[in-house]
Motif scaffolding. Structure first.
Motif: not given
Length: 483
Positions: A63-72
């Motif tokens: 979930d953190e990795r998906f969140s990081l994709v969206f944040t970037v």
């Protein structure tokens, strides 16, 4: 015939913004599909290859990795607005749109040909979709110049369509549940780039659309030679006369207010603070929404799901809410202006109400979001989408009213880029909530609500400026009456 072209440009631009420009903001819906396809599944602990839907596994790192994709992607969407604005002002519509099409097509193809083994491609695909989409919006907003009496309405309409385009990924999720593969959906989006290209060649200008457009103004591939003048040249000629094409454009551009003078003006600085404060409030609300709902619903998954779905549905209404702000800003069009008042002054006077209503909606939204009462959140969701639609559409319309058209892209981009940096303050707020406040954002919500009171400075000073201009005209009007 030319009027039909104007309307075709308007309608096709609305569909382009609604179906493509802001799709990346529907990323939470796409995450459901990506998890089913086992993207980043290696980050789940427990059974190898498991995902978060299976019991006995911890997929928080996924979930953190998906969140990081969206944040970037979302950060670059705002931060790169400044260089994109320079590109648009310097090289014109056609070059900017060709870049947008290349980025957007690259993003859709990367998602189409990615897989669980190549999950990292999302870190390139999502920013390409975000930046390509915001460039499509930037080039489309000038279409409002073709309809002088409804200029602000069209600008806000396009911004609302941009917000509502997040529904595209929701549709892809539904299609996936009915057996349409992720690759098929994104290959279809890639093929739609042909439509963007045709619009670029036949329904958009090579340079910029002047405001107001001269009589019999035309654009498109066949009209390229007939419209070689630029916005800067057009604005420098009185009475809307069409200037003759000149080689030395810089001499004409110097007559416009300089970009530096625009940036250092109090109007620009107050507008920047106005947008940044309200945007920070929205970002913090969205970032803490899921844990807040879990806390208020006492971790009831069905109740949380119901409120989450309600929030997602309200986000699709941006295209319906945003034009109302434009109608408020355009309400004076076609009416008799005050004696001695210029069109720009009339537009600014009309925008004061829009700025005040947007600020008031932002304050009420912030107060409702701060009250820890679960049923009240339905009202909070509605206020959030209305305020956000008013905020971004009004921002673009205000820039187009107050400052020269030759600097629109740069100033729009500078505000968005600077506000993106300001929005990074949400992360210290998140840290404070998770740490010292033990997951309760109430005190941070109250602090942000008090900070929101500062946004009323902008409409108040804009109103006082208009009153001051009116008082300056009064003596000359009375003198003419006495004569």
């Amino acid at each position: 015939m030319q009027r039909r072209r104007y309307w075709l440009t308007l309608v096709s631009g609305t569909l382009e913004c609604l179906c493509f420009a802001g799709v990346v903001f529907g990323f939470p819906s796409l995450v459901f599909v990506l998890k089913e396809e086992r993207y980043f599944s290696q980050l789940c602990s427990g059974v190898p290859g498991s995902n978060s839907s299976q019991g006995g596994t911890d997929c928080s790192r996924q979930d953190e990795r998906f969140s990081l994709v969206f944040t970037v992607a979302s950060f670059l969407n705002n931060f790169l607005c400044l260089p994109n604005g320079f590109l648009f002002d310097r090289f014109g519509t056609r070059v900017t749109r060709l870049l947008a099409i290349c980025l957007y097509t690259t993003g859709t193809l990367l998602v189409a040909f990615s897989s669980s083994a190549f999950s990292e491609l999302l870190f390139v695909a999502a920013p390409c979709l975000a930046v390509g989409g915001i460039l499509l919006l930037l080039t489309n907003m000038q279409v409002g110049n073709l309809f002088a009496a409804h200029r602000s309405t069209i600008i806000t309409l396009y911004n609302g369509a941009f917000d509502s385009s997040s529904a595209v990924f929701f549709i892809i999720k539904i299609l996936y549940e009915y057996g349409i593969s992720l690759r098929t959906s994104f290959l279809f989006l890639s093929s739609c780039s042909v439509i963007h290209l045709l619009r670029t060649l036949f329904l958009m200008p090579n340079s910029h659309i002047p405001y107001p457009p001269p009589e019999h103004y035309s654009y498109g591939l066949k009209c390229q030679k007939a419209n070689t003048y630029t916005v800067e040249q057009f604005e420098s000629v009185p009475n809307g006369a069409v200037p003759e094409p000149q080689d030395n454009v810089s001499q004409e551009s110097e007559k416009a207010v300089s970009f530096k003078r625009c940036v250092l003006s109090w109007f620009f600085l107050r507008h920047l603070v106005w947008l940044s404060l309200m945007q920070l409030r929205h970002y913090f609300f969205i970032g803490t929404l899921n844990p807040t709902l879990n806390r208020l619903a006492r971790n009831d998954p069905d109740l949380v799901s119901r409120y989450t779905n309600a929030f997602a549905i309200t986000q699709l209404c941006g295209v319906l809410c945003a034009p109302w702000n434009g109608l408020i800003m355009d309400r004076h069009k076609g009416k008799k202006q005050h004696p001695g008042e210029t069109e720009q002054e009339a537009d600014l006077r009309s925008s004061c109400l829009s700025l005040f209503l947007t600020s008031l909606l932002g304050l009420i939204f912030s107060v409702c979001a701060s009250v820890p009462l679960l049923p009240l959140q339905y009202l909070t969701f509605a206020l959030q989408v209305i305020n956000r639609s008013f905020l971004y559409g009004g921002h673009a319309a205000f820039i187009s009213i107050v400052f020269p058209a030759c600097h629109f892209g740069k100033l729009y981009g500078l505000v968005m880029s600077t506000s993106a940096l300001f929005s990074l303050l949400q992360y210290p707020c998140f840290t404070l909530v998770k740490g010292a406040l033990h997951g309760d954002p109430f005190y941070v919500d109250v602090a942000l609500t008090l900070l929101t009171l500062l946004v009323f400075v902008h409409p108040i000073f804009a109103f006082m400026h208009c009153r001051r201009l009116a008082r300056c005209r009064a003596p000359s009007d009375s003198t003419r009456a006495g004569a």
